[in-house]
Design a protein around this motif. Sequence first.
Motif, PDB file in Angstrom:
ATOM      1  N   ALA A  59      31.789  30.812  11.097  1.00 23.96           N
ATOM      2  CA  ALA A  59      30.783  30.633  12.147  1.00 23.96           C
ATOM      3  C   ALA A  59      30.459  31.950  12.839  1.00 23.96           C
ATOM      4  CB  ALA A  59      31.268  29.609  13.162  1.00 23.96           C
ATOM      5  N   ALA A  60      31.464  32.802  13.033  1.00 16.81           N
ATOM      6  CA  ALA A  60      31.266  34.045  13.790  1.00 16.81           C
ATOM      7  C   ALA A  60      30.249  34.952  13.112  1.00 16.81           C
ATOM      8  CB  ALA A  60      32.591  34.768  13.963  1.00 16.81           C
ATOM      9  N   ILE A  61      30.381  35.127  11.804  1.00 20.38           N
ATOM     10  CA  ILE A  61      29.470  36.038  11.112  1.00 20.38           C
ATOM     11  C   ILE A  61      28.060  35.457  11.039  1.00 20.38           C
ATOM     12  CG2 ILE A  61      30.075  35.116   8.830  1.00 20.38           C
ATOM     13  CD1 ILE A  61      29.099  38.751   9.737  1.00 20.38           C
ATOM     14  N   ILE A  62      27.947  34.132  10.868  1.00 20.87           N
ATOM     15  CA  ILE A  62      26.627  33.498  10.826  1.00 20.87           C
ATOM     16  C   ILE A  62      25.929  33.624  12.177  1.00 20.87           C
ATOM     17  CG2 ILE A  62      25.419  31.303  10.593  1.00 20.87           C
ATOM     18  CD1 ILE A  62      27.469  30.507   8.485  1.00 20.87           C
ATOM     19  N   MET A  63      26.663  33.360  13.247  1.00 24.66           N
ATOM     20  CA  MET A  63      26.101  33.486  14.593  1.00 24.66           C
ATOM     21  C   MET A  63      25.718  34.937  14.890  1.00 24.66           C
ATOM     22  SD  MET A  63      28.672  30.931  16.680  1.00 24.66           S
ATOM     23  CE  MET A  63      27.905  31.247  18.276  1.00 24.66           C
ATOM     24  N   ALA A  64      26.538  35.868  14.439  1.00 30.52           N
ATOM     25  CA  ALA A  64      26.259  37.285  14.685  1.00 30.52           C
ATOM     26  C   ALA A  64      24.983  37.727  13.984  1.00 30.52           C
ATOM     27  CB  ALA A  64      27.445  38.133  14.220  1.00 30.52           C
ATOM     28  N   LEU A 184      32.602  39.522  19.342  1.00 23.52           N
ATOM     29  CA  LEU A 184      32.515  38.629  20.497  1.00 23.52           C
ATOM     30  C   LEU A 184      32.835  37.195  20.102  1.00 23.52           C
ATOM     31  CD1 LEU A 184      31.666  38.253  23.510  1.00 23.52           C
ATOM     32  CD2 LEU A 184      29.343  37.798  22.656  1.00 23.52           C
ATOM     33  N   PHE A 185      32.225  36.705  19.032  1.00 16.99           N
ATOM     34  CA  PHE A 185      32.434  35.322  18.615  1.00 16.99           C
ATOM     35  C   PHE A 185      33.757  35.129  17.871  1.00 16.99           C
ATOM     36  CE2 PHE A 185      27.597  35.395  18.562  1.00 16.99           C
ATOM     37  CZ  PHE A 185      27.505  34.836  19.835  1.00 16.99           C
ATOM     38  N   SER A 186      34.373  36.232  17.469  1.00 17.15           N
ATOM     39  CA  SER A 186      35.708  36.151  16.851  1.00 17.15           C
ATOM     40  C   SER A 186      36.813  36.177  17.902  1.00 17.15           C
ATOM     41  CB  SER A 186      35.905  37.307  15.861  1.00 17.15           C
ATOM     42  OG  SER A 186      34.963  37.239  14.809  1.00 17.15           O
TER      43      SER A 186
END
Length: 403
Positions: A59-64, A184-186
């Motif tokens: 999810a983190a990389i997709i959101m980024a 940030l999302f990680s």
Amino acid sequence: MFDEKKLWKERFNQRIKELSRYLRYIFNGHIMIVMVFLLGTAAFYYQQWLTTVSEQFPAAIIMAIALAFILTYTPNYTFLMEADRIFLLPLENRLQSFFKRSLAVSFLLHAYLLIMGLAVFMPMYARVNNGDFQPFLLFLLALLVVKGINLLIRWKAQYYVEKSVHLIDTFIRYAVNVVFLFFLFSNEGLLFLLPEVVLLLLLYVYYSKNTKEKGLKWESLIEQEERRMTSFYRLANLFTDVPHLRDRVKRRSWLDWLFNRLAFAQKNTFSHLFIRTFLRAGDYFGLFVRLTIIGAAGIYFISFGYGQILLVLLFMYLTGFQLLPLWNHHQNKLWVNLYPLDERLKEQSFKSLLSRILYLQALLLSLAVLVKGEGIIALLSLIAGIGFTYLFTQFYIKKKLNF
């Protein structure tokens, strides 16, 4: 006595009044009901898809990657007009407050987009993080800070006329934004986030230092402002007549073979006019292509059973409804009224072109259903599309266009 605060207030109020005038027609249109239906359907399938997502989902990389586009996209709304390049150019040094207020308004508009984008992705983040929505406000604050820096960098970068500088600037900021958002999302610590912020600040300092002796690029700023308003006017023109809309014509020589198939005869005068307008003027052809691709992709990836027939008709309605302004495209051109032709020929030519466009779209969307291996539904979709086209072109547009 020149008063920049009064000027900005007048421009801002004028723009708000102009937007409000046309937004009233947009939000009262039938297409808004269709859009609500599409958004509701997308939200339903998004929620269904989330139940299948595991905790190992990236999810983190997709959101980024996705949200970095919103961070990097930083147009500045300056409220400039064509005449400003003559009358305001000598007063450039006295417009600092004017542009600061414009930057503040730009930031608020971008902040709204960030809130919407983050709200869309937070359910996915919560799914892979044990349902935790608590970091939302912290994420939003971080995004707003970085967005503000991006906005300032973009303002300084526009002092350069070289397109290569703008492309490099966009690429660098997007790469830095992706890395920042990924950390940030990680849920990495502040130690991983500070380097990206420092890089952006250094980029801003670099542009500030190298543009001290440069002046504003008035032509570029005015062109960008006019382009944005033209896009809005084109959208509003789907719901009401917009006298401010400026046509942009594209050659598209690779489509000349379509014109050659139409006989050069007096009875085909309006057919030539409407076909060339559809393919070259405004954004009619691009609209047809985009809606067909989006519709085909939605039909292919969404398992909706016989409901796929409804989706085919829905996208055909969106296309047909948004092509209706083609009828009035030349209404302000007097030379069209000089044709020694019966007005019924114009009506027949328009109906014929619109029918062919919708028949083609019905075929393409039905093929998207067929590719999924659902032959019966594909056949029913094609039949329904043909029936819809007949009803739309023979009855619906008569009431809409007052034939």
